[in-house]
Motif scaffolding. Structure first.
Motif, PDB file in Angstrom:
ATOM      1  N   ALA A   1      -6.640 -13.263   7.209  1.00  0.00           N
ATOM      2  CA  ALA A   1      -6.313 -13.042   5.605  1.00  0.00           C
ATOM      3  C   ALA A   1      -5.022 -13.256   4.968  1.00  0.00           C
ATOM      4  CB  ALA A   1      -7.222 -13.548   4.533  1.00  0.00           C
TER       5      ALA A   1
ATOM      6  N   TRP B   1      -2.474 -11.998   7.644  1.00  0.00           N
ATOM      7  CA  TRP B   1      -1.186 -12.861   7.884  1.00  0.00           C
ATOM      8  C   TRP B   1      -1.068 -14.337   6.564  1.00  0.00           C
ATOM      9  CZ3 TRP B   1       1.404 -11.226  12.068  1.00  0.00           C
ATOM     10  CH2 TRP B   1       0.811 -10.010  12.826  1.00  0.00           C
ATOM     11  N   LEU B   2      -1.836 -14.617   6.497  1.00  0.00           N
ATOM     12  CA  LEU B   2      -0.897 -15.931   5.285  1.00  0.00           C
ATOM     13  C   LEU B   2      -0.285 -14.745   4.358  1.00  0.00           C
ATOM     14  CD1 LEU B   2      -4.362 -18.262   4.593  1.00  0.00           C
ATOM     15  CD2 LEU B   2      -2.925 -18.702   5.868  1.00  0.00           C
ATOM     16  N   TRP B   3      -0.974 -13.672   4.193  1.00  0.00           N
ATOM     17  CA  TRP B   3      -0.672 -13.014   2.270  1.00  0.00           C
ATOM     18  C   TRP B   3       1.391 -12.912   3.083  1.00  0.00           C
ATOM     19  CZ3 TRP B   3      -1.236 -12.007  -1.790  1.00  0.00           C
ATOM     20  CH2 TRP B   3      -2.491 -12.220  -2.807  1.00  0.00           C
TER      21      TRP B   3
ATOM     22  N   LEU C   1       2.788 -15.269   5.056  1.00  0.00           N
ATOM     23  CA  LEU C   1       4.083 -15.957   5.151  1.00  0.00           C
ATOM     24  C   LEU C   1       4.862 -16.286   4.503  1.00  0.00           C
ATOM     25  CD1 LEU C   1       3.891 -19.043   7.402  1.00  0.00           C
ATOM     26  CD2 LEU C   1       1.969 -19.709   5.391  1.00  0.00           C
TER      27      LEU C   1
ATOM     28  N   VAL D   1      -2.018 -19.331  -1.269  1.00  0.00           N
ATOM     29  CA  VAL D   1      -2.793 -18.241  -0.575  1.00  0.00           C
ATOM     30  C   VAL D   1      -3.628 -17.407  -1.257  1.00  0.00           C
ATOM     31  CG1 VAL D   1      -2.430 -16.516   0.506  1.00  0.00           C
ATOM     32  CG2 VAL D   1      -0.718 -18.632   1.139  1.00  0.00           C
TER      33      VAL D   1
ATOM     34  N   THR E   1      -7.325 -16.921  -0.716  1.00  0.00           N
ATOM     35  CA  THR E   1      -7.546 -15.823  -0.060  1.00  0.00           C
ATOM     36  C   THR E   1      -8.740 -15.020  -1.869  1.00  0.00           C
ATOM     37  OG1 THR E   1      -5.604 -15.104  -0.484  1.00  0.00           O
ATOM     38  CG2 THR E   1      -5.757 -15.497   1.701  1.00  0.00           C
TER      39      THR E   1
ATOM     40  N   TRP F   1     -11.413 -19.145  -0.407  1.00  0.00           N
ATOM     41  CA  TRP F   1     -12.123 -17.726   0.857  1.00  0.00           C
ATOM     42  C   TRP F   1     -13.025 -16.826   1.546  1.00  0.00           C
ATOM     43  CZ3 TRP F   1      -8.219 -18.642   4.490  1.00  0.00           C
ATOM     44  CH2 TRP F   1      -8.547 -18.204   5.774  1.00  0.00           C
TER      45      TRP F   1
END
Length: 265
Positions: A25, A27-29, A31, A93, A97, A101
């Motif tokens: 999660a 790493w998604l932030w 992106l 995202v 998340t 999530w």
């Protein structure tokens, strides 16, 4: 002295690197900012350079390649599309998340509704590439922006402030972002008029100036927001802090405790 150095090395080796402590999660932030830095901001420079060359060729009669104006228009469309897409990535995202999530099974109906809104926004943006008549361009530009606003209105998306009378509103990464999306979509929708009429070229130039200012604000506010977002495993401790008093539980004691600089034996 040798023992001390050995203890320091062992202590440093035991400290996990930041990347190892990041969850999926987290790493998604990053992106959204990664895409902005890698693609959007370099493309802004290219589009603005081509725009300047187009103006010099038309106004100052500088001898430049005839394809400059066309390249400026085409890359401008790609820039608008990229800006809309990374804003949708950031909103998706944030919602994913913070809500789905941790509890995916309890909000199935809302998830389908948001997914439909996301798909509709993307479709409206793609249709905007194809339509030719003015009312169609304006309609699908508005539909795209409405989709961004609707998704961004979800409670998981952080706005900083929703009051236009405050300074925080005008420096909010979210509100300056959706304002930037509106300007980019407007420029894309009026592209044929900009080519044909001087008055619309002046409107386009004013829009570009405001958009450039907002891009700068986005870079500053986005960097600030990144500093304020803790990693997933840090959130339980961070959210116990008193942000008004700027104090965290046991912070004073933690600062006084040594980490790994003790000699051995």
């Amino acid at each position: 002295m040798g023992r001390t150095r050995k203890a320091v090395y062992r202590g440093r080796r035991e400290l996990s690197p930041l990347s190892a402590s990041m969850e999926f999660a987290d790493w998604l932030w990053i992106l959204h900012p990664a895409l902005a830095v890698a693609f959007i901001y370099p493309l802004i420079g290219v589009v603005m350079h081509l725009g300047g060359q187009t103006r010099h060729r038309r106004v100052d009669h500088v001898k430049l390649t005839p394809t400059v104006a066309r390249d400026h228009q085409d890359l401008g469309k790609w820039l608008t599309t990229g800006v809309v897409m990374i804003v949708l990535v950031a909103i998706t995202v944030s919602i994913l998340t913070k809500s789905f999530w941790s509890d995916p099974g309890q909000q199935a109906l809302r998830a389908y509704s948001l997914l439909l809104a996301l798909a509709g926004t993307v479709v409206a943006l793609l249709v905007l590439w194809r339509v030719r008549q003015r009312w169609q361009r304006i309609l699908f530009a508005l539909l795209t922006w409405a989709g961004v606003l609707g998704l961004g209105a979800q409670p998981e998306v952080w706005h900083v402030s929703d009051d236009p009378r405050t300074f925080a509103f005008w420096t909010s990464h979210y509100w300056t972002g959706v304002g930037l999306v509106a300007l980019m979509l407007f420029s894309m929708a009026i592209r044929p008029e900009v080519v044909r009429r001087l008055a619309w070229r002046r409107v386009h130039l004013a829009t570009v100036v405001v958009a450039a200012i907002l891009f700068v604000v986005q870079g500053i506010s986005g960097s600030k927001d990144l500093l304020e977002i803790p990693l997933g495993w840090q959130k339980p401790a961070i959210y116990q802090c008193d942000f008004n008093a700027r104090r965290c539980p046991d912070a004073e004691q933690a600062r006084l405790e040594p980490t790994f600089m003790h000699p051995v034996g």
